[in-house]
Design a protein around this motif. Structure first.
Motif, short mmCIF file in Angstrom:
data_model
loop_
_atom_site.label_atom_id
_atom_site.label_comp_id
_atom_site.label_asym_id
_atom_site.label_seq_id
_atom_site.Cartn_x
_atom_site.Cartn_y
_atom_site.Cartn_z
N GLU A 197 0.84 -1.21 0.00
CA GLU A 197 0.00 0.00 0.00
C GLU A 197 0.88 1.26 0.00
N ALA A 198 1.97 1.22 0.78
CA ALA A 198 2.87 2.38 0.81
C ALA A 198 3.65 2.50 -0.50
N GLN A 199 4.01 1.37 -1.05
CA GLN A 199 4.76 1.37 -2.32
C GLN A 199 3.91 1.98 -3.44
N GLU A 200 2.58 1.73 -3.37
CA GLU A 200 1.67 2.22 -4.41
C GLU A 200 1.74 3.76 -4.52
N GLU A 234 4.99 7.21 -11.74
CA GLU A 234 4.35 6.87 -13.02
C GLU A 234 3.35 7.94 -13.46
N LYS A 235 3.30 9.04 -12.71
CA LYS A 235 2.44 10.19 -13.03
C LYS A 235 0.98 9.78 -13.21
N ARG A 236 0.47 9.00 -12.27
CA ARG A 236 -0.94 8.58 -12.27
C ARG A 236 -1.49 8.75 -10.87
N LYS A 237 -2.83 8.57 -10.76
CA LYS A 237 -3.45 8.63 -9.44
C LYS A 237 -3.18 7.33 -8.69
N PRO A 238 -2.87 7.40 -7.42
CA PRO A 238 -2.67 6.13 -6.69
C PRO A 238 -3.98 5.38 -6.52
N ASP A 239 -3.92 4.05 -6.58
CA ASP A 239 -5.11 3.22 -6.37
C ASP A 239 -4.94 2.46 -5.05
#
Ligand code: S0N
Length: 272
Positions: free
Chosen positions: A249-252, A259-264
């Motif tokens: 979860e922390a790695q995400e 990766e310039k995206r929203k975290p999931d």
């Protein structure tokens, strides 16, 4: 059993040795019953820092050279105005920095008490996580007799261990107590003969080496936190963060940023 202790680094006031995952710090000033001066404390602090930073070291033993004393506290020969005066002429009470290192190191520290643990030497064993003593060991404070006191771990932590009344007795009367009496009070874990002292200490080190290092680290932090106030909470919180970093979860969060995206975060299990 004879052990092939390897010297980690040469020092003037201490021996710093290693064997099978165990570091041994020996105050090596038997001519003054292993009293400490500022240089002794600086060297022990460095040895503690080394022991913290080196993953091959699981457990640390603190002891004194010879069969007379573990440590007799501050070296009265160099006690000046404002502290103990080192070779640089500066008065210091840097044993307090050593106390902090012993509390902070996330590994067990065992005091192997081989004789007198008196004054600041008594405080040193109190600060260690565990104490194993030889039958000839003697324990006590001398502060109010020789002009000092430790209102820090040497009294507050001692009181948590053995109670207020007994702590006040030790500090107010400045008497000496046998190893057996110290064990009955709850400030010594085990008493053995002087000949068996190192074997018994190593046996406990080896048992702890089989235990989970992270569990030992966390239980030490939790036990410290109650007494160490905001500093203790900070240390415990640091380890909580360390454990969080180990989760996917922390790695995400980090991955999503890179990766310039929203975290999931929704895809990770909830622990209820
Ligand atoms: C240990 C004692 C009881 C042993 O008695 P014994 O068997 O009769 O032997 P002695 O002949 O007295 O000693 C043998 C030789 O060793 C020297 N020596 C012993 N202790 C010291 C010492 N602390 N400093 C310098 N020399 C020492 C003797 O002089 C003798 O040498 P020779 O043969 O050449 O004559 C007995 O020795 C004793 O009571 N020692 C003194 C214990 C003491 O009072 N220590 C200081 C206590 N104060 C502190 O440690 C201060 C610490 C501190 O300031 C502090 C401050 C803030 C926060 C924390 C602390 C903290 O406590 O850590």
């Amino acid at each position: 059993m004879a052990r092939n202790w390897q010297t980690i680094k040469e020092y003037s006031d201490i021996l710093f040795q290693y064997w099978n995952g165990i570091a041994k710090i020996t105050i090596n000033r038997p001519e003054v019953y292993n009293a400490f001066r500022p240089e002794t404390n600086f060297q022990m602090i460095e040895a503690m820092e080394y022991s913290r930073e080196h993953p091959e070291i699981d457990v640390i033993i603190l002891t004194g050279a010879g069969d007379k004393a573990f440590c007799s506290g501050g070296d009265q020969n160099v006690k000046g105005v404002g502290g103990y005066v080192g070779e640089d002429g500066v008065p210091r009470l840097n044993v307090l920095e050593l106390h902090k290192k012993i509390r902070e190191i996330p590994k067990p520290v065992i005091a192997m008490v081989n004789g007198y643990a008196i004054g600041g030497g008594h405080v040193l064993h109190v600060v260690c996580d565990l104490t194993i003593a030889s039958e000839n060991a003697k324990f006590g404070q001398t502060g109010p007799k020789v002009g000092s006191f430790d209102g820090g771990f040497g009294s507050s932590y001692l009181a948590r261990s053995i109670g207020q009344k007994k702590t006040r007795e030790i500090w107010f009367l400045c008497q000496q107590y046998s190893a057996q009496e110290a064990m009955e009070m709850g400030m010594v874990n085990k008493v053995v003969s002087l000949e068996q002292l190192e074997d018994a200490t190593i046996e406990w080190c080896e048992i702890m080496q089989q235990r989970s290092p992270m569990a030992l680290r966390m239980i030490k932090r939790c036990l410290n936190a109650e007494l160490d106030g905001q500093h203790g909470l900070m240390q415990l919180a640091g380890d909580a963060t360390l454990m969080y970093y180990l989760m996917d979860e922390a790695q995400e969060g980090k991955k999503a940023f890179l990766e310039k995206r929203k975290p999931d975060f929704k895809k990770f299990p909830k622990f209820l």
